[in-house]
Design a protein around this motif. Sequence first.
Motif, PDB file in Angstrom:
ATOM      1  N   TYR A 185      -3.844   6.513  12.337  1.00  0.00           N
ATOM      2  CA  TYR A 185      -5.214   6.795  12.764  1.00  0.00           C
ATOM      3  C   TYR A 185      -5.258   8.094  13.569  1.00  0.00           C
ATOM      4  O   TYR A 185      -4.292   8.420  14.287  1.00  0.00           O
TER       5      TYR A 185
ATOM      6  N   VAL B  33      -0.060   2.015   9.355  1.00  0.00           N
ATOM      7  CA  VAL B  33      -1.326   2.712   9.176  1.00  0.00           C
ATOM      8  C   VAL B  33      -1.449   3.775  10.255  1.00  0.00           C
ATOM      9  O   VAL B  33      -1.082   3.544  11.413  1.00  0.00           O
TER      10      VAL B  33
ATOM     11  N   TYR C  63       0.809  -1.215   0.000  1.00  0.00           N
ATOM     12  CA  TYR C  63       0.000   0.000   0.000  1.00  0.00           C
ATOM     13  C   TYR C  63       0.846   1.271   0.000  1.00  0.00           C
ATOM     14  O   TYR C  63       1.859   1.377   0.690  1.00  0.00           O
TER      15      TYR C  63
ATOM     16  N   ALA D 277       2.115   8.467   6.906  1.00  0.00           N
ATOM     17  CA  ALA D 277       2.685   7.206   7.378  1.00  0.00           C
ATOM     18  C   ALA D 277       4.173   7.112   7.072  1.00  0.00           C
ATOM     19  O   ALA D 277       4.902   6.390   7.745  1.00  0.00           O
TER      20      ALA D 277
ATOM     21  N   MET E  12      -4.030  -6.513   5.853  1.00  0.00           N
ATOM     22  CA  MET E  12      -4.089  -5.155   6.388  1.00  0.00           C
ATOM     23  C   MET E  12      -5.483  -4.561   6.194  1.00  0.00           C
ATOM     24  O   MET E  12      -6.049  -3.947   7.117  1.00  0.00           O
ATOM     25  N   HIS E  13      -6.062  -4.758   5.019  1.00  0.00           N
ATOM     26  CA  HIS E  13      -7.394  -4.202   4.767  1.00  0.00           C
ATOM     27  C   HIS E  13      -8.431  -4.843   5.689  1.00  0.00           C
ATOM     28  O   HIS E  13      -9.334  -4.153   6.210  1.00  0.00           O
TER      29      HIS E  13
ATOM     30  N   MET F 294      -8.293  -3.145   8.984  1.00  0.00           N
ATOM     31  CA  MET F 294      -8.858  -1.790   8.931  1.00  0.00           C
ATOM     32  C   MET F 294     -10.381  -1.848   8.851  1.00  0.00           C
ATOM     33  O   MET F 294     -11.078  -1.039   9.484  1.00  0.00           O
TER      34      MET F 294
ATOM     35  N   PRO G 189      -8.711   5.044   8.791  1.00  0.00           N
ATOM     36  CA  PRO G 189      -7.310   5.480   8.729  1.00  0.00           C
ATOM     37  C   PRO G 189      -7.139   6.772   7.942  1.00  0.00           C
ATOM     38  O   PRO G 189      -7.941   7.095   7.061  1.00  0.00           O
TER      39      PRO G 189
ATOM     40  N   VAL H 236      -1.885   4.947   4.742  1.00  0.00           N
ATOM     41  CA  VAL H 236      -1.215   3.651   4.868  1.00  0.00           C
ATOM     42  C   VAL H 236       0.021   3.670   3.993  1.00  0.00           C
ATOM     43  O   VAL H 236      -0.028   4.133   2.847  1.00  0.00           O
TER      44      VAL H 236
END
Length: 718
Positions: free
Chosen positions: A649, A647, A404, A704, A624-625, A628, A639, A642
């Motif tokens: 937040y 990630v 990502y 990030a 990862m998705h 999230m 988020p 990424v």
Amino acid sequence: MPGEQESLFAAVDALLEKAGGILPPPGERERLRTAASLTQAQVARALKVRRETVADWEAGRKEPRPPKRAAYIRLLEGLAALYPVPSEEAGTGSVPAVAPAAPEVAAGPLGVAGGPAAGPPAPAAPGAVPAPAATSSRPAAATRSTARTSTARRPAAKKAAAPAVDPRFPNGPLAVLDGDGAAYCIGGVVLDCPATTVPALVEWTLTESGIGAARLHRNGKDADPLIVLTESAAEGFGLPARLEGPEARRSLRLPEDHTVVKQIARATWKLTQRGFGPWARIYRPAQGGQRQCVQLAILSWEALDTRAWGNAAELHPAELARILGVYATRVITPRGSTAVSGLELMTSLRPPTRAVRDNASGTWVSGPNPGALTQPVDPAPPEAPIEHPVAQGWSGGFLDEEAYQWVRDPKLLEDAECLLPWAVGIDINTAFLAAAARLTVGLGEPFHVKAPVFDKKHPGSWFVDLSHIELDPRLPSPFTPSGQRPEGPAWYATPTVAYAVELGADVRPLEAYLRHETGAYLDPWHDRLKDAYVTTMAGLGIPVGKDVGEAVFLAAMEHHKDVDPALACVLSAIKSTIKGGIGKLRERPQGRHYRDGERWPALERPTWRPDIRAAVISKARVNMHRKMLNTAKASGLYPLAVLSDCVVYPSAGPSPLDFLPLTDDGKVLPGTFRLGAAPGLAKLEGVQEMAWAVDLMEQGYNPARHIKGGDAVMDEGE
């Protein structure tokens, strides 16, 4: 006759010089120097040695050799006359200024102290851990002192049970050689290396040193011994202190007409096609199934990349031998960059061949090893990089399975988010390694299928339209590395398409490239690196295990690199090994003379497999998705950005526990970003003010990338 007599007298004088004189114990050597207000550098200049050599003499790690020995004794005797031991100290049983020397231990034919060889050592009793072998032609006290010195510089830690020592390699997998001929091995062992040329060094390593490591798989090969040369050692062998040239440093090599290269050729040794560079492999063809190969690493030629090893190259040889030994024992004996070592580990744990009996002759022959990558295969056109021969003329699109790099559209930020004080970044531990666990990949050649029915059990590449899948725009798309929604049909690896099915999509591939033979090829690689990572984290004071409180884990992570800075270099190298090993599966051509469509050397490896790399990154990205998405469902939080596996937040507090959804007992909700030391769990990456993050987003930058602070770039895959 007079000439012969003079020669005999000179030889006798040399023996008398070697035997004469008694050195005081190490502590007294330092006392005498400091009493005279002399520095180690001043003594080193007078004796024409390095300052580090004087430090080693005073610490007892090494003993001076003729002719320096006689001069050093003369200096100490003079200082002892000027600065005798105070009478009150002498009366309390302290060591006198000049103490009897420890008797020299005779070296056997293999350079191991203890007299004539009496055959191989007896096998150890079941469960017993054999003791390390004695040092070669060096007083036993030197070895003991080295062990004491190396442990006194760091806090005491609980030691795991030591692995059994292979009797063929009593001195471990490697040694760090300094300019005075001292070879520092693991366990505090210091060997005398008499070699003055590179060919002699290779001979000594293979015949006398007892250095090497056993194979990691019964069908594999023993590890070649590694000798690491400090700058002074390299110069002593006639090597330049630095490699200079117009090419990138990693491709620099000694010219073929260099003196050392000629010495190697005259001694009937060979260099690999990569020549004599920072990682030089010197060998002779195997005879009788026995390998004859030594790996050299030249520190001053940047053999240990600081991006992977930190400041390891600056450590004292004894400490460097310790941390390289930890890496070799837990991962693999280094064979080049950490990326090279990561790829070599795959092959070492799943060798391509094994011994099989030929039915016709009854003899043992080499055959393919089931579950391994046994031969080089070309990828399907969409799996290949654009310069690959099979991609020439291909216009059907390519796989874009990458990590990502996504930032949420600032227009989608809500006022309540912008008013929060903090932006908190969390990172997945060794996400690529976690993705490799239980991942089924193709082992052989691809075959083409039109209008296939998708099956998540079939690894491969699928041409399918996922653009119709509706997802919240505050989350990145799981199907593209940019996080943007696909615009039409595209090629995807199996984990990506399987995740689309998991989200409830109707998936109808138009075509696919699949493989008949499949298996979890990376499982042994994953298991060994996971153990190495977790064990090293524990050595840095990070609590591991399911029952560890997440707040306790976060507190330990704040200072773990200060517990043992040298061991922190090993942790960095392990993470780089994971990332680099996956990257090497799709190594691109190198050199300014390359032209698209030409083959390059990496293509001839069975482990050149861009489809496997794509599958790992695909799984890491959808993992990862999924986290999230679960976090958004549980807490309504989305988020900001990424980058690979980091990630960011918005948060009401500076800790991940201030925004992550928690269970009733205060632990992070399973399925989201659970905190911990194991691969696949998360840790704190960095904290900045929310206004800082919003400002970067509005300028088109990714928070990030910089959440750690400063301009440091995130390491993808860590």
